[in-house]
Design a protein around this motif. Sequence first.
Motif, PDB file in Angstrom:
ATOM      1  N   HIS A 274      10.622  11.163  10.031  1.00  0.00           N
ATOM      2  CA  HIS A 274       9.347  10.837   9.379  1.00  0.00           C
ATOM      3  C   HIS A 274       9.332  11.488   8.012  1.00  0.00           C
ATOM      4  CE1 HIS A 274       7.500   9.132  12.974  1.00  0.00           C
ATOM      5  NE2 HIS A 274       8.246  10.024  13.600  1.00  0.00           N
ATOM      6  N   LEU A 275       8.728  10.766   7.075  1.00  0.00           N
ATOM      7  CA  LEU A 275       8.652  11.280   5.716  1.00  0.00           C
ATOM      8  C   LEU A 275       7.183  11.310   5.290  1.00  0.00           C
ATOM      9  CD1 LEU A 275       9.950  11.988   2.962  1.00  0.00           C
ATOM     10  CD2 LEU A 275      10.129   9.542   2.528  1.00  0.00           C
ATOM     11  N   ILE A 276       6.758  12.446   4.728  1.00  0.00           N
ATOM     12  CA  ILE A 276       5.377  12.532   4.229  1.00  0.00           C
ATOM     13  C   ILE A 276       5.403  12.793   2.731  1.00  0.00           C
ATOM     14  CG2 ILE A 276       3.210  13.829   4.297  1.00  0.00           C
ATOM     15  CD1 ILE A 276       3.749  14.612   7.131  1.00  0.00           C
ATOM     16  N   PHE A 277       4.685  11.967   1.980  1.00  0.00           N
ATOM     17  CA  PHE A 277       4.475  12.261   0.570  1.00  0.00           C
ATOM     18  C   PHE A 277       3.169  13.031   0.440  1.00  0.00           C
ATOM     19  CE2 PHE A 277       7.492   8.835   0.036  1.00  0.00           C
ATOM     20  CZ  PHE A 277       8.215   9.232  -1.084  1.00  0.00           C
ATOM     21  N   ALA A 278       3.279  14.285   0.016  1.00  0.00           N
ATOM     22  CA  ALA A 278       2.074  15.094  -0.240  1.00  0.00           C
ATOM     23  C   ALA A 278       1.965  15.295  -1.747  1.00  0.00           C
ATOM     24  CB  ALA A 278       2.154  16.414   0.500  1.00  0.00           C
ATOM     25  N   THR A 279       2.145  14.198  -2.464  1.00  0.00           N
ATOM     26  CA  THR A 279       2.104  14.176  -3.933  1.00  0.00           C
ATOM     27  C   THR A 279       0.915  13.319  -4.346  1.00  0.00           C
ATOM     28  OG1 THR A 279       3.399  12.159  -3.921  1.00  0.00           O
ATOM     29  CG2 THR A 279       4.634  14.228  -4.045  1.00  0.00           C
ATOM     30  N   ASP A 280       0.871  12.954  -5.612  1.00  0.00           N
ATOM     31  CA  ASP A 280      -0.077  11.904  -6.005  1.00  0.00           C
ATOM     32  C   ASP A 280       0.443  10.582  -5.424  1.00  0.00           C
ATOM     33  OD1 ASP A 280       1.417  10.149  -8.141  1.00  0.00           O
ATOM     34  OD2 ASP A 280       2.071  12.224  -8.333  1.00  0.00           O
ATOM     35  N   PRO A 281      -0.407   9.556  -5.333  1.00  0.00           N
ATOM     36  CA  PRO A 281       0.038   8.328  -4.653  1.00  0.00           C
ATOM     37  C   PRO A 281       0.944   7.412  -5.479  1.00  0.00           C
ATOM     38  CG  PRO A 281      -2.290   8.173  -5.247  1.00  0.00           C
ATOM     39  CD  PRO A 281      -1.837   9.545  -5.637  1.00  0.00           C
ATOM     40  N   ILE A 282       1.111   7.722  -6.768  1.00  0.00           N
ATOM     41  CA  ILE A 282       1.997   6.881  -7.590  1.00  0.00           C
ATOM     42  C   ILE A 282       3.460   7.264  -7.334  1.00  0.00           C
ATOM     43  CG2 ILE A 282       2.510   6.111  -9.951  1.00  0.00           C
ATOM     44  CD1 ILE A 282      -0.366   5.562  -9.199  1.00  0.00           C
ATOM     45  N   THR A 283       3.690   8.563  -7.102  1.00  0.00           N
ATOM     46  CA  THR A 283       5.061   9.055  -6.922  1.00  0.00           C
ATOM     47  C   THR A 283       5.835   8.301  -5.824  1.00  0.00           C
ATOM     48  OG1 THR A 283       4.602  11.182  -7.921  1.00  0.00           O
ATOM     49  CG2 THR A 283       6.361  11.148  -6.285  1.00  0.00           C
ATOM     50  N   PRO A 284       5.275   8.114  -4.599  1.00  0.00           N
ATOM     51  CA  PRO A 284       6.064   7.374  -3.607  1.00  0.00           C
ATOM     52  C   PRO A 284       6.422   5.964  -4.068  1.00  0.00           C
ATOM     53  CG  PRO A 284       3.830   7.858  -2.773  1.00  0.00           C
ATOM     54  CD  PRO A 284       4.023   8.625  -4.040  1.00  0.00           C
ATOM     55  N   SER A 285       5.506   5.325  -4.800  1.00  0.00           N
ATOM     56  CA  SER A 285       5.803   3.944  -5.211  1.00  0.00           C
ATOM     57  C   SER A 285       6.984   3.909  -6.179  1.00  0.00           C
ATOM     58  CB  SER A 285       4.566   3.286  -5.824  1.00  0.00           C
ATOM     59  OG  SER A 285       4.262   3.880  -7.068  1.00  0.00           O
ATOM     60  N   LYS A 286       7.194   5.025  -6.885  1.00  0.00           N
ATOM     61  CA  LYS A 286       8.334   5.059  -7.822  1.00  0.00           C
ATOM     62  C   LYS A 286       9.636   5.422  -7.119  1.00  0.00           C
ATOM     63  CE  LYS A 286       5.798   6.645 -11.883  1.00  0.00           C
ATOM     64  NZ  LYS A 286       5.393   7.956 -12.384  1.00  0.00           N
ATOM     65  N   LEU A 287       9.527   6.234  -6.048  1.00  0.00           N
ATOM     66  CA  LEU A 287      10.754   6.771  -5.434  1.00  0.00           C
ATOM     67  C   LEU A 287      11.323   5.897  -4.309  1.00  0.00           C
ATOM     68  CD1 LEU A 287       9.958  10.612  -5.220  1.00  0.00           C
ATOM     69  CD2 LEU A 287      11.306   9.400  -6.939  1.00  0.00           C
ATOM     70  N   ILE A 288      10.460   5.162  -3.626  1.00  0.00           N
ATOM     71  CA  ILE A 288      10.973   4.389  -2.484  1.00  0.00           C
ATOM     72  C   ILE A 288      11.715   3.152  -3.014  1.00  0.00           C
ATOM     73  CG2 ILE A 288      10.409   3.145  -0.353  1.00  0.00           C
ATOM     74  CD1 ILE A 288       7.822   4.836  -0.191  1.00  0.00           C
ATOM     75  N   LYS A 289      12.957   3.063  -2.613  1.00  0.00           N
ATOM     76  CA  LYS A 289      13.817   1.952  -3.053  1.00  0.00           C
ATOM     77  C   LYS A 289      13.225   0.613  -2.592  1.00  0.00           C
ATOM     78  CE  LYS A 289      18.580   0.684  -2.124  1.00  0.00           C
ATOM     79  NZ  LYS A 289      19.684   1.034  -1.254  1.00  0.00           N
ATOM     80  N   ASP A 290      13.244  -0.361  -3.427  1.00  0.00           N
ATOM     81  CA  ASP A 290      12.800  -1.735  -3.116  1.00  0.00           C
ATOM     82  C   ASP A 290      11.301  -1.856  -2.839  1.00  0.00           C
ATOM     83  OD1 ASP A 290      15.403  -2.547  -3.330  1.00  0.00           O
ATOM     84  OD2 ASP A 290      15.823  -2.281  -1.185  1.00  0.00           O
ATOM     85  N   PHE A 291      10.541  -0.814  -3.091  1.00  0.00           N
ATOM     86  CA  PHE A 291       9.101  -0.900  -2.807  1.00  0.00           C
ATOM     87  C   PHE A 291       8.418  -1.736  -3.893  1.00  0.00           C
ATOM     88  CE2 PHE A 291       4.767   0.678  -3.529  1.00  0.00           C
ATOM     89  CZ  PHE A 291       4.221   0.444  -2.284  1.00  0.00           C
ATOM     90  N   GLU A 292       7.598  -2.681  -3.437  1.00  0.00           N
ATOM     91  CA  GLU A 292       6.853  -3.471  -4.412  1.00  0.00           C
ATOM     92  C   GLU A 292       5.374  -3.347  -4.135  1.00  0.00           C
ATOM     93  OE1 GLU A 292       7.954  -7.528  -5.128  1.00  0.00           O
ATOM     94  OE2 GLU A 292      10.072  -6.935  -4.950  1.00  0.00           O
ATOM     95  N   ASN A 293       4.651  -2.875  -5.109  1.00  0.00           N
ATOM     96  CA  ASN A 293       3.220  -2.667  -4.902  1.00  0.00           C
ATOM     97  C   ASN A 293       2.432  -3.468  -5.926  1.00  0.00           C
ATOM     98  OD1 ASN A 293       0.753  -1.699  -4.204  1.00  0.00           O
ATOM     99  ND2 ASN A 293       0.998   0.263  -5.238  1.00  0.00           N
ATOM    100  N   GLN A 294       1.512  -4.247  -5.421  1.00  0.00           N
ATOM    101  CA  GLN A 294       0.705  -5.071  -6.337  1.00  0.00           C
ATOM    102  C   GLN A 294      -0.640  -4.391  -6.633  1.00  0.00           C
ATOM    103  OE1 GLN A 294       2.284  -7.590  -7.393  1.00  0.00           O
ATOM    104  NE2 GLN A 294       3.893  -7.630  -5.834  1.00  0.00           N
ATOM    105  N   ASN A 295      -0.994  -3.367  -5.841  1.00  0.00           N
ATOM    106  CA  ASN A 295      -2.338  -2.796  -5.989  1.00  0.00           C
ATOM    107  C   ASN A 295      -2.470  -1.966  -7.255  1.00  0.00           C
ATOM    108  OD1 ASN A 295      -2.593  -3.825  -3.514  1.00  0.00           O
ATOM    109  ND2 ASN A 295      -2.632  -1.882  -2.408  1.00  0.00           N
ATOM    110  N   SER A 296      -3.621  -2.113  -7.907  1.00  0.00           N
ATOM    111  CA  SER A 296      -3.855  -1.208  -9.039  1.00  0.00           C
ATOM    112  C   SER A 296      -4.918  -0.191  -8.619  1.00  0.00           C
ATOM    113  CB  SER A 296      -4.291  -1.983 -10.269  1.00  0.00           C
ATOM    114  OG  SER A 296      -5.491  -2.647  -9.988  1.00  0.00           O
ATOM    115  N   LEU A 297      -4.816   0.998  -9.166  1.00  0.00           N
ATOM    116  CA  LEU A 297      -5.709   2.089  -8.759  1.00  0.00           C
ATOM    117  C   LEU A 297      -6.537   2.564  -9.949  1.00  0.00           C
ATOM    118  CD1 LEU A 297      -3.040   4.200  -6.824  1.00  0.00           C
ATOM    119  CD2 LEU A 297      -4.938   2.941  -5.785  1.00  0.00           C
ATOM    120  N   ASP A 298      -7.763   3.049  -9.657  1.00  0.00           N
ATOM    121  CA  ASP A 298      -8.552   3.716 -10.706  1.00  0.00           C
ATOM    122  C   ASP A 298      -8.102   5.166 -10.732  1.00  0.00           C
ATOM    123  OD1 ASP A 298     -10.133   1.489 -11.213  1.00  0.00           O
ATOM    124  OD2 ASP A 298     -11.497   1.990  -9.571  1.00  0.00           O
ATOM    125  N   LEU A 299      -7.487   5.570 -11.832  1.00  0.00           N
ATOM    126  CA  LEU A 299      -6.879   6.906 -11.867  1.00  0.00           C
ATOM    127  C   LEU A 299      -7.596   7.884 -12.784  1.00  0.00           C
ATOM    128  CD1 LEU A 299      -3.184   5.754 -12.305  1.00  0.00           C
ATOM    129  CD2 LEU A 299      -4.206   6.635 -10.223  1.00  0.00           C
TER     130      LEU A 299
END
Length: 501
Positions: A274-299
Amino acid sequence: MKKVVIIGSGINGLVAANYLAKNGYQVEIIEKKTFTGGACIKDTVSIDNKKVDFAYGATVLGMMPDFIFNETGLSKKIHAYYPKNPKLVYFNGEETSTKIYQDNDRLEKELKHKWGETGKVNEFRNDENKVVEFIQKLYRNATSPSIELANQFLGKELTSLWISGTAKDLLDHYFSSEKAKLYMGMTVIESGPASIYDPGTAFTIPLMDSGSIFDGYWGFVKTGIWKITENLTEINKELGVKFYLESNIKEVDSSKQSILFSKNNKDTKLNYDHLIFATDPITPSKLIKDFENQNSLDLIGTSGKVTAFFKNPVRWKDANNYSDSFRFIFSVDSLEDFENASQKALKNNGDYFPGFIQIYPEGSAQRNMDNHEDYDKLIFFTKNLSFDKKADNVSDIKDRIISKVIPHIENPEDIVFSKFLTPMDLNETFLFPEGNIDHITLTGNQNYEKRTFSNNKDNFYSYHEYDNIFYCGAGSFPCGSVAGTPGYMCSKQLMRSITKK
Ligand SMILES: Cc1cc2nc3c(=O)[nH]c(=O)nc-3n(C[C@H](O)[C@H](O)[C@H](O)COP(=O)(O)OP(=O)(O)OC[C@H]3O[C@@H](n4cnc5c(N)ncnc54)[C@H](O)[C@@H]3O)c2cc1C
């Protein structure tokens, strides 16, 4: 033994690690920086050759659940307290304060006398307590928030007022005076420029009072709040948690369940169950290979902080006997002006739109805990700063913030140094996206049951479509702060998801 890798060693990564390690998991933490703690760390300045430590990011403690404080072992190592004196509020030009008494009847009388408040002050506090009690149950049981559950526990009327409604409607329901509405509603823009007209923003108001370490109040840690993450790191090491500091993650391969990172110019590969990202939520989207995210966030974050150092104890012109009280200085007198200021900051129409300043009397609190330091410290936590300027480029704003507080102090000549951080500094120092102290803004769309990244109805903290990748940073429910609640809830839900299989 199941292996969990946690990315990020802020309060949430540390709390998650603590619960998992105690429950028989093999836990390893990968951290980008050379130290643990995330935004709960100290910095040191040298004034007249004397070194002074101060809280670099987070300053005051309040949202932590009492059970996390006890169960992690922190309560045995940390001395903390909260002021029992009333909080003190000043509107434009006021030299004497309105006192926010902890006793409801006294508070009602004071608000009537000072602000002409004729609304339902007692009812507000009682209803808020019901909502807080409900949220605290969610925390303790690590239950995912839902409107259905809120309706069951609180009834439809309280749910729509306090959870799914707008902050404006909530404040109009209970209060008649603009000043009471402003004071009670100010936390809506705690991290960023959420609009009081946005459905779902009402929830931020009880949320900020939902800690149980000090019964919903906010207080201080002896020496400084960084002692929380420092001690938790040591406790976790004793439990067998392994830390990889100064590590640069290159890639997370979700199909092979592996992480590639470099440390001291050497590549290392770790496998995980199991892997837990305890970072900001943008970091996992950058690090996970082949991850595609369409959602935009209010930052966008618009909060900043000035730490002022005094060579003698601060002497307040008003209520100096309440020297450890939190003080609030408003620059706006109506909800409309409050909203206009925060929305101008959102649109980046200028560098600073004064709303209110929260003053934390850190030095006085330290003396009360028998920690006598060379300098007194006051922290001015400020809202509505532009998110694209560094403190060095807007020193005039630091002067404006300090000059708003100075008329209340007898000995401003004792200020010997001050340190200013803008949202852009927070972004660079703490890696917060757009400098937001909650990682993402507490807009209605990112609050309560919507504060999740999961596609899986049964697993609130899983990250998008992944069953064994979780997210528990400040961007997840309930919100940021030195509390560890997302870390705790995520670790519990992770363990439950395994038991279910
Ligand atoms: C100026 C300021 C004042 C604040 N005031 C208060 C306050 O008074 N009281 C309060 O309760 N809260 C306060 N907060 C908010 C609080 O500090 C944060 O919400 C909280 O610390 C967030 O904890 P976290 O564990 O979710 O994330 P973080 O503390 O942000 O930790 C995330 C960790 O992940 C690491 N990381 C990021 N990317 C990677 C990567 N690619 N690989 C490895 N590691 C990575 C980071 O280095 C960091 O250590 C304040 C914050 C700031 C900045």
